[in-house]
Design an enzyme around this catalytic site. Structure first.
Site, PDB file in Angstrom:
ATOM      1  N   GLU A 117      52.420 -29.871 -38.790  1.00 61.05           N
ATOM      2  CA  GLU A 117      52.595 -29.233 -37.371  1.00 61.05           C
ATOM      3  C   GLU A 117      53.252 -28.883 -36.791  1.00 61.05           C
ATOM      4  OE1 GLU A 117      49.595 -29.063 -35.552  1.00 61.05           O
ATOM      5  OE2 GLU A 117      48.437 -30.384 -36.088  1.00 61.05           O
ATOM      6  N   ASP A 258      40.733 -24.918 -42.793  1.00 59.64           N
ATOM      7  CA  ASP A 258      41.664 -23.349 -42.664  1.00 59.64           C
ATOM      8  C   ASP A 258      41.600 -22.911 -42.709  1.00 59.64           C
ATOM      9  OD1 ASP A 258      42.022 -24.809 -41.159  1.00 59.64           O
ATOM     10  OD2 ASP A 258      41.034 -24.909 -39.083  1.00 59.64           O
ATOM     11  N   GLU A 351      33.919 -29.700 -30.085  1.00 55.00           N
ATOM     12  CA  GLU A 351      34.625 -29.684 -31.951  1.00 55.00           C
ATOM     13  C   GLU A 351      33.154 -29.169 -32.830  1.00 55.00           C
ATOM     14  OE1 GLU A 351      37.665 -28.510 -31.286  1.00 55.00           O
ATOM     15  OE2 GLU A 351      38.733 -29.934 -31.828  1.00 55.00           O
ATOM     16  N   GLU A 372      40.738 -20.012 -31.220  1.00 55.44           N
ATOM     17  CA  GLU A 372      40.325 -19.295 -32.518  1.00 55.44           C
ATOM     18  C   GLU A 372      38.837 -18.655 -31.960  1.00 55.44           C
ATOM     19  OE1 GLU A 372      41.058 -22.427 -32.238  1.00 55.44           O
ATOM     20  OE2 GLU A 372      42.663 -23.111 -34.108  1.00 55.44           O
ATOM     21  N   THR A 471      49.941 -19.235 -38.178  1.00 56.47           N
ATOM     22  CA  THR A 471      48.102 -19.898 -37.365  1.00 56.47           C
ATOM     23  C   THR A 471      48.580 -20.064 -36.189  1.00 56.47           C
ATOM     24  OG1 THR A 471      46.718 -20.982 -38.458  1.00 56.47           O
ATOM     25  CG2 THR A 471      49.109 -22.260 -38.479  1.00 56.47           C
TER      26      THR A 471
HETATM   27  C1  DMJ Z   1      46.484 -24.618 -33.808  1.00 59.23           C
HETATM   28  O1  DMJ Z   1      47.479 -26.006 -34.013  1.00 59.23           O
HETATM   29  C2  DMJ Z   1      46.619 -23.604 -35.634  1.00 59.23           C
HETATM   30  O2  DMJ Z   1      46.081 -22.460 -34.791  1.00 59.23           O
HETATM   31  C3  DMJ Z   1      45.521 -24.684 -36.691  1.00 59.23           C
HETATM   32  O3  DMJ Z   1      45.828 -23.834 -37.845  1.00 59.23           O
HETATM   33  C4  DMJ Z   1      44.807 -24.648 -35.879  1.00 59.23           C
HETATM   34  N1  DMJ Z   1      44.340 -25.794 -34.522  1.00 59.23           N
HETATM   35  C5  DMJ Z   1      44.702 -25.290 -33.864  1.00 59.23           C
HETATM   36  C6  DMJ Z   1      44.191 -24.641 -32.484  1.00 59.23           C
HETATM   37  O4  DMJ Z   1      42.891 -24.992 -32.051  1.00 59.23           O
END
Ligand code: DMJ
Length: 521
Positions: A117, A258, A351, A372, A471
């Protein structure tokens, strides 16, 4: 009834039938501009709420209008929101808060943080803000973009993540203490995304600063995962980074894995790397064989190939966007429409959803304002210009505006059936959800713009080769990286006096290729 790996499964409560066949595509330019304005209001309502009630804490609690630290006590939401300010055109506020962060941020803290994170939100947010800061002339000197105060901050925090990569396999621990390194007794089990989601930020740092340690660490981690994949070409969900043993063997496109796939493809584009592309394509082939069922993606055991869970997750919705980037627009479009049918049924995606019954799994009914679905919608609209995707965006925006808005921000939906809210607004709402919504409705945004080829590779002309989003939706300027990298190589080859860097420069080896000679047996 469908058959997958010899086992009949019930797919699927025919979500497709919920799709509006009568979608009237009447979206006008005036509608689009009003939608864009609504997104801007959404951004400011939550941004101002955060700044007023929560800053300098990490996140806003949107029901009680207070702040709290979540991922690290480093004003996370502000760092994550920095580049969105520039995307929507607020240069003054960007300069004001970026200057404040440069003065106040101090990562020398005795706190344990998630390596993943911190990388995607903090390192990614600072790198992107650094690269975009040229648009407003923020504290630039002659060496920008190969140097600069925001880059120094990114360098500092990323350097504090490096001890996590000091393992037998090169794959990182999941947690690190920003001051003291890996905590005593820390588990050596990390999820796959937590191993394979570094190359964009770490490669960018190395290219900009000339310090090869970051890129090497990210490549070693990717190499560790590649060697650990099963004979079926699948990766599992969690791995022991000291022994390479898989501790969770479910393989799919979603949670826990992912962004590993995302970083292989995006890394291939950002760094022109056939090696990364090859890995992505190999894994993609296996996903189609073992995880794809009727334009849905389910979970399979990585060694046996048999399906293990027939669930959809909110996080899965990044996949059509990635497929679009890969050029697989038809498949992407069908899958996105499936996912969107879930959104339409509940007003949000949960979720976890049991595909066969079309219902959320107990205890996993929330929607934490995730980006997403809108991210993939933005990619597909960019690729097709089909107004259907604008209509999708309009509905998504409407749901969030109608059900999540509070006095001081936007709240997580605790239960997508009852629409009860939770006192939480994750930083990615400002980094990603609002940004992708805005970009969907802003056809002329500089991030979509025609690239502007550099005429001289020693003069760093920004915006010359487009952008890649990390991401967490932080855009990285491809041309800037190439320019700084070329400068470093030239310096190295001609042994001219190095650029006066404020970043520490160590272990610089001017490799010309990327990873191609890297694979260790
Ligand atoms: C974000 O922190 C990023 O997109 C990560 O890859 C997945 N989770 C969250 C958003 O849902």
């Amino acid at each position: 009834m469908l058959s997958h790996n010899g086992i009949n499964i019930f797919i699927l409560f025919l979500l497709h039938t919920l799709m509006p066949s009568n979608f009237v595509l009447t979206i006008s330019n005036r509608d689009i501009s009003s939608l864009r304005e609504k997104v801007v209001s959404m951004f400011y309502h939550s941004y101002n709420g955060y700044m007023k009630y929560a800053y300098p804490y990490d996140e806003l609690k949107p029901l009680t209008c207070t702040g709290h630290d979540t991922w690290g006590s480093y004003s996370l939401t502000l760092i994550d929101a920095l580049d969105t300010l520039l995307v929507i055109g607020n240069q003054t506020e960007f300069v004001r808060v970026a200057s404040a962060l440069v003065k106040t941020l101090d990562f020398d803290r005795d706190i344990n943080v998630s390596v993943f994170e911190t990388n995607i939100r903090v390192v990614g947010g600072l790198l992107s803000a650094h690269l975009l800061s040229g648009r407003v002339g923020f504290q630039l000197d002659d060496n920008w973009p190969c140097d600069g105060p925001l880059l120094n901050l990114a360098f500092d925090v990323a350097e504090r993540l490096l001890p996590a990569f000091d393992t037998n396999t090169g794959m990182p621990y999941g947690t690190v203490n920003l001051r003291y390194g890996v905590p005593e007794g820390e588990t050596s089990i990390t999820c796959t995304a937590g191993v394979g989601t570094f190359i964009l930020e770490f490669g960018t740092l190395s290219r900009l600063t000339g310090d090869q340690r970051f890129e090497d660490a990210a490549l070693r981690a990717l190499n560790g995962l590649w060697k650990a994949k099963s004979d079926l070409g699948l990766v599992g969900n969690h791995i022991d980074v000291q022994t390479s043993k898989w501790t969770a063997q479910d393989s799919g496109i979603g949670p826990g894995i992912d962004s590993y796939f995302e970083y292989l493809l995006k890394g291939a584009i950002l760094f022109d790397s056939p090696w990364l592309l090859e890995m992505f394509r190999e894994l993609y082939k296996s996903i189609v064989v073992y995880n794809k069922v009727d334009d849905w993606y389910i979970w399979s055991n990585m060694f046996k190939g048999k399906y293990s869970m027939t669930t959809f997750h909110s996080l899965d919705a990044y996949w059509p966007g990635l497929q679009t980037l890969h050029g697989d627009v038809a498949n992407a479009s069908r899958t996105l429409k499936n996912y969107y049918s879930v959104w339409r049924k509940f007003g949000f995606t949960p979720e976890f959803l049991q595909i066969a019954h079309g219902l959320p799994i107990k205890g996993r009914e929330s929607y934490p304002l995730r980006p997403e679905l809108i991210e993939s919608t933005m990619y597909l609209y960019q690729a097709t210009k089909d107004p259907y995707f604008l209509e999708m965006g309009r509905e998504i925006l409407h749901s969030i505006e109608t059900s999540c808005k509070t006095k001081c921000g936007y709240a997580t939906v605790k239960n997508i059936i009852t629409h009860e809210l939770d006192d939480k607004m994750e930083s990615f709402f400002l980094a990603e959800t609002t940004k992708y919504l805005y970009l969907l409705f802003d056809a002329n945004n500089f991030l979509h713009g025609e690239s502007d080829p550099a005429d001289n590779d020693l003069k760093c002309k920004m915006h010359s080769q487009g952008y890649i989003f990390n991401t967490e939706a932080h855009p990285i300027d491809i041309g800037a990286l190439k320019c700084c990298h070329t400068k470093r190589i030239k310096e190295f080859e001609t042994k001219v006096t190095p650029l006066p860097l404020t970043c520490k420069t160590r272990n610089f080896d001017a490799r010309l290729s990327f990873g191609e000679n890297f694979i260790e047996d």
